[in-house]
Structures are given as C-alpha cells and as structure tokens.
Design an enzyme around this catalytic site. Structure first.
Site, PDB file in Angstrom:
ATOM      1  N   SER A   1     -47.762   1.368  40.421  1.00  0.00           N
ATOM      2  CA  SER A   1     -48.477   0.210  40.935  1.00  0.00           C
ATOM      3  C   SER A   1     -48.744   0.453  42.404  1.00  0.00           C
ATOM      4  O   SER A   1     -48.104   1.312  43.034  1.00  0.00           O
ATOM      5  CB  SER A   1     -47.605  -1.041  40.758  1.00  0.00           C
ATOM      6  OG  SER A   1     -48.093  -2.129  41.523  1.00  0.00           O
TER       7      SER A   1
ATOM      8  N   TYR B   1     -39.454  -5.811  40.956  1.00  0.00           N
ATOM      9  CA  TYR B   1     -40.633  -5.027  40.594  1.00  0.00           C
ATOM     10  C   TYR B   1     -40.900  -3.933  41.621  1.00  0.00           C
ATOM     11  O   TYR B   1     -41.144  -2.768  41.266  1.00  0.00           O
ATOM     12  CB  TYR B   1     -41.833  -5.966  40.482  1.00  0.00           C
ATOM     13  CG  TYR B   1     -43.076  -5.351  39.889  1.00  0.00           C
ATOM     14  CD1 TYR B   1     -43.280  -5.349  38.515  1.00  0.00           C
ATOM     15  CD2 TYR B   1     -44.065  -4.804  40.699  1.00  0.00           C
ATOM     16  CE1 TYR B   1     -44.427  -4.807  37.956  1.00  0.00           C
ATOM     17  CE2 TYR B   1     -45.214  -4.249  40.153  1.00  0.00           C
ATOM     18  CZ  TYR B   1     -45.392  -4.266  38.784  1.00  0.00           C
ATOM     19  OH  TYR B   1     -46.533  -3.711  38.244  1.00  0.00           O
TER      20      TYR B   1
END
Length: 265
Positions: free
Chosen positions: A147, A160
């Site tokens: 990401s 995350y």
C-alpha cells in the site's frame, strides 16, 4: 470532484500457461481482479479467502477464461494451513488484508494482533510454503500487495501501517534470498482503491476526523493524491500481471507505487 471511472484493457501477450498461481483475499476487490487477470493469461489460479460465497461468485465469473480457477476457503489466521496451501505454486500474490481506523490509545490489542497475523505473519508462512517448489524449478514470482501505507504513515491506522511496513521488509528479504534461484519478490503499492475495504472505512474516517461522510473521500482519502479519483482493482491487477511476465525478470526487491502522485510530495 473525482474523475470518471476507468477500466483498463489488459495488455495482450502475457502467457502464463502451465503456471500455478495463488491469490489470497481472492473473493473481492483487488484479489478478485488478480485472479481473473492471471487466469485470463492462462494460469491455473488457486483462489483463497474465508468468504465462501464470494469465492463461489468468483468461480462463476472465471468459467470462460483460459486458465482454471480453484477456490479454497481458508482463514489465514490458521498459519499452518496457510503455509500448506502455498505448496507447489509458481506465483504467489499476497493480497489479503483488513483495516480498523482508531487512535492508538483506543485501538483494541486483539485487533492489532489479528491484523499483523493476517497481513504480515501469514505472508511469511505463505512465502515459506511456496519457496521450495520455486527454488526447485529455478523460477518464481512473489507479488505482495502492499500500500502507499507501506511507504507513508497515516494517523489512526497503526496496525495497518505497521503490517504494510513489515511486508515491505519481508518482500525485500525474499528478493535477496531468491535472486540466485530465479525468484523475484516485489511490492505493489496502491493508493485508495475502489474496494469494499475502502468503502467500509469512510464511516470510521468521518468519525475520527469529525467530517461528514461525503467529505471524507476528497478531504481525507484523496487529500495527498495528485489524481483525484479512486484506483480501480483492474489497474492493480495489471501491475501484478506485469511483474509476473518475462519483461519484469530483472525487477526484484522494489516497490511499485500506484498512488496517483501521493509519494511525490
């Protein structure tokens, strides 16, 4: 105002006939797009997810593709099973993920643990399970769906961000160890993608930032992106497919941002 949605046409010429691929988080979003793209190129794809209904729907979509799609219902917190399901794969796409948006002092420790288990420890076990076959044949492709949060941090996403930063390091280590065996390992780093994972966090972001939900997309999610639209899952799948092709054989240990200019700041 976001730009109109685009659906890219797959680049012709990629032939993965005879290859077996495994994609985690395969029932929807990026994972589903990756399964369909790799199967369209002729790969036999092992689609893994805990969502049995989503996998059934995926199997229906994939019926007319060049490659076969085999679905496996699996919760990646079962780490032994994760390692076992990766045996015999030529291509591994670590995609499964989950998200919770909370300040650190309010972040549930059990959720933090689960996020790191699914998004960092499970990829390690999957890579561990796949490498013997890849090394034995002198060819393999590991693509980790990281990401922009593997390269940058954002508030309220401690688990995350920590997991994605760890995945970046794991991917680079796999690249260094796999180089002499013909195995490449890379990360693909999307910005915000039009997936259920992103849609679900809009309400959480609205609460965390004190904004109405309709302002979250532009004022929060796309604030740092030069391109003011969501990325499409098919665009991510095309980058994954590129990294599996012969033209990418010298690309390893790197991260490919698909972030609309986010990391240009």
């Amino acid at each position: 105002m976001t730009a109109p949605t685009t659906h890219p046409t797959p680049v012709a010429g990629l032939d993965l006939g005879g290859r077996t691929a495994l994609v985690t988080g395969a029932a929807g979003g990026i994972g589903r797009a990756c399964v369909l793209r790799l199967a369209a190129a002729g790969a036999k794809v092992r689609a893994v997810d805990r969502d049995a209904e989503g996998l059934d729907a995926l199997a229906g979509q994939a019926q007319d593709l060049a490659g076969a799609v085999e679905t496996r219902t699996l919760d990646l917190t079962d780490l032994d099973a994760a390692e076992q399901v990766a045996a015999g794969t030529d291509i591994l796409v670590n995609n499964a993920g989950l998200q919770l948006v909370r300040p650190i002092e309010e972040f549930p420790p059990d959720v933090f643990h689960t996020v790191l288990t699914v998004m960092l420890e499970a990829p390690f076990r999957l890579i561990r399970g796949a490498l013997p076959h890849m090394y034995g044949q002198g060819w393999g492709r590991i693509v980790n769906i990281s990401s922009v949060h593997g390269l940058r941090a954002s508030a309220y996403k401690s688990a995350y961000v920590a997991a994605k930063h760890g995945l970046e390091g794991l991917s680079k280590t796999a690249a260094l160890e796999g180089a002499e065996h013909g195995v490449t390992s890379n990360c693909v780093n999307p910005g915000y993608v039009r997936t259920p994972l992103v849609e679900r966090q809009i309400a959480d972001q609205a609460a965390a930032h004190g904004l109405p939900e309709e302002r979250v997309l532009v004022d929060v999610l796309l604030r740092d992106s030069a391109l003011k639209r969501l990325l499409e899952p098919e665009e991510v799948a095309e980058a994954v497919a590129y990294l599996c092709g012969p033209q990418a054989s010298f690309i390893t240990g790197t991260s490919l941002p698909l972030d609309g200019g986010w990391t240009a700041h």
